[in-house]
Each structure stands twice: as C-alpha cells, then as structure tokens.
Design a protein around this motif. Sequence first.
Motif, short mmCIF file in Angstrom:
data_model
loop_
_atom_site.label_atom_id
_atom_site.label_comp_id
_atom_site.label_asym_id
_atom_site.label_seq_id
_atom_site.Cartn_x
_atom_site.Cartn_y
_atom_site.Cartn_z
N UNK A 154 10.96 10.29 -6.23
CA UNK A 154 12.11 11.05 -6.73
C UNK A 154 11.73 11.98 -7.87
N UNK A 155 10.67 11.66 -8.60
CA UNK A 155 10.21 12.51 -9.70
C UNK A 155 9.18 13.55 -9.24
N UNK A 156 8.93 13.57 -7.93
CA UNK A 156 7.98 14.52 -7.40
C UNK A 156 6.56 14.24 -7.81
N UNK A 157 6.23 12.94 -7.97
CA UNK A 157 4.90 12.53 -8.40
C UNK A 157 4.13 11.95 -7.20
N UNK A 158 3.29 12.75 -6.54
CA UNK A 158 2.49 12.20 -5.44
C UNK A 158 1.61 11.07 -5.98
N UNK A 159 1.55 9.97 -5.25
CA UNK A 159 0.78 8.82 -5.73
C UNK A 159 -0.04 8.22 -4.60
N UNK A 160 -1.05 7.47 -5.01
CA UNK A 160 -1.89 6.73 -4.07
C UNK A 160 -1.82 5.26 -4.45
N UNK A 161 -1.65 4.40 -3.46
CA UNK A 161 -1.59 2.96 -3.69
C UNK A 161 -2.91 2.31 -3.31
N UNK A 162 -3.49 1.57 -4.24
CA UNK A 162 -4.72 0.83 -3.98
C UNK A 162 -4.37 -0.66 -3.95
N UNK A 163 -4.64 -1.32 -2.85
CA UNK A 163 -4.42 -2.76 -2.76
C UNK A 163 -5.69 -3.45 -3.25
N UNK A 164 -5.61 -4.04 -4.43
CA UNK A 164 -6.77 -4.68 -5.05
C UNK A 164 -6.99 -6.08 -4.46
N UNK A 165 -5.88 -6.75 -4.14
CA UNK A 165 -5.96 -8.13 -3.63
C UNK A 165 -4.72 -8.41 -2.81
N UNK A 188 -1.48 8.37 -10.08
CA UNK A 188 -0.90 9.71 -9.99
C UNK A 188 -1.95 10.69 -10.50
N UNK A 189 -2.29 11.67 -9.68
CA UNK A 189 -3.32 12.66 -10.02
C UNK A 189 -4.62 11.98 -10.43
N UNK A 190 -4.95 10.92 -9.72
CA UNK A 190 -6.20 10.22 -9.94
C UNK A 190 -6.21 9.26 -11.11
N UNK A 191 -5.08 9.16 -11.84
CA UNK A 191 -5.01 8.28 -13.01
C UNK A 191 -4.14 7.08 -12.69
N UNK A 192 -4.63 5.84 -12.89
CA UNK A 192 -3.78 4.66 -12.66
C UNK A 192 -2.62 4.64 -13.63
#
Length: 253
Positions: free
Chosen positions: A105-116, A147-151
């Motif tokens: 909703x904030x227009x923040x493309x994100x990537x999800x990393x499943x650590x465990x 977001x933008x490569x930053x956790x």
Amino acid sequence: MATRRLAGEPHEVPEAAEALFLQLADILREKIYSKEWCIGTKIPSEHGLMKKYDLSRGTVRRAISTLVDEGRLVQLHGKGTFVAEPGISHAAGVRPISFAESLRMQGKPFVTHVIDKRVVAAPADVAIELMLQPGDGVMFMRRVRSVEGEPVICQESWTNLRECPGIDTVDFTEVPLFDAVQKYSKRKIQYSNMRYQALVAGREHGELLGCDESAAVLLLEQNIRLEDDTPIEWSNTWLKPGQSIVGTAYQSS
C-alpha cells in the motif's frame, strides 16, 4: 573518574571513547527531535563535528552511523549526511497487521527471504497461545523482508497446523502468510491481540536487520485469530529502526 566537556555543550561526559560516541549521538539526535535540524537538513561534516566537539574521527563516525542505523540520518555519496525523511509506517487498528499488505500500500517493492521454516512440536508457551497441547505440531517460520536491498522487518511465527493442514508446503517467498492461512483454514482472519515493546536488537536480530546490536527496535507480538475465534498464529515482528506503527484513536462520548 576523569571527565571532559564536549565543546559547545553545557554538560560533561566520561572520558571513555564509548561514552563520548554515545553522548555525541544523543546531541545529534536531540537536534533532530527539537527540529533544530529539519527533514532534509545537511548536518555538519565529520571534520566540522570533530572540531566543534574536540573528538576523533572514529568517535564522530560511530555517532553518525548510530543515527543512520536508526533511520534518522541518511548519507549520500559525494553530497554529505542529511536528516532522513520519515521511515516506513504501518497502520494499527482493529485489523491484524499484514506487513506485506502494508508495504504494498505504501508502494514499497519488497523481497521476502525465508530464513527458516520447519514443523516442530509446540513449545509450552506456543501451545498456550494457540490453545494446543504441548507437543502438537506447529509450523515455525522466520522471514526477513527487504526494501531496496535493505532488511527492514524480521518476522518469526508459529502457525496452528491442526487448523491449517498442508500450509507448510507453501512457498512463502511468494505467498503472504495471511493469504495462506485463510486458504488452508478455509476461514477469514478476524482480529489479533497486539503488544508492542521497545527492545535492544541484540546480536542475532541486529545481524538479520543489518543494524547495530545495541540499536533500539520495535517488537510487535500478535496472537491472530480466525472468524470463529480460533487462535491460528502467534508471531513476533522485529521492526528495524526508522519505522513506526500509526493509528487513529477516538474519545468516547
């Protein structure tokens, strides 16, 4: 213990370099809080701060780095250090907080990393929260969203497998947990009980969020329930400095 005065400031601080960097960070932080330095303001250079407060470059850099980690300052290569824009915010209200939805909703493309992600026997405290028997199967999952490569967010959740059989097969790098819960339980998520705490990140979560282990982070605990009041998920969400939870409160008439 010997003390020294930071030039230009009325208070005294201990001689130790550790205390000097913390005190300088407090001074810079207060200039932001008091609006002496507004959003977008370019702060003095490292050399300027070294000269004003009679400190080493290393001490000044540690203080600035602390505020960068907190999301209060941003460093632009070749331009300097500036007071940062407000960070990511997440809406709080009667609905459970879906951080995937919030970022979208904030227009923040994100990537999800499943650590465990694994099926485990419910520890005693998890069993209480999910109204299970100790040893019943739950899905434990730890995810980091960037977001933008930053956790920015680390989420740790325990999901009630009795009510969501098969959910442990989902690819959660692509599918939000809330969506999967509603699909596999065949019920809607209705509400959550929330608790907020301000904590020090610690080594493990500091590494996961890319911030100093001494940084102050916000921890949100949610006990999430379905429309029939069944507890379906218990989660801890660690928010990197620079984010906030916002909402609207009403005065009863």
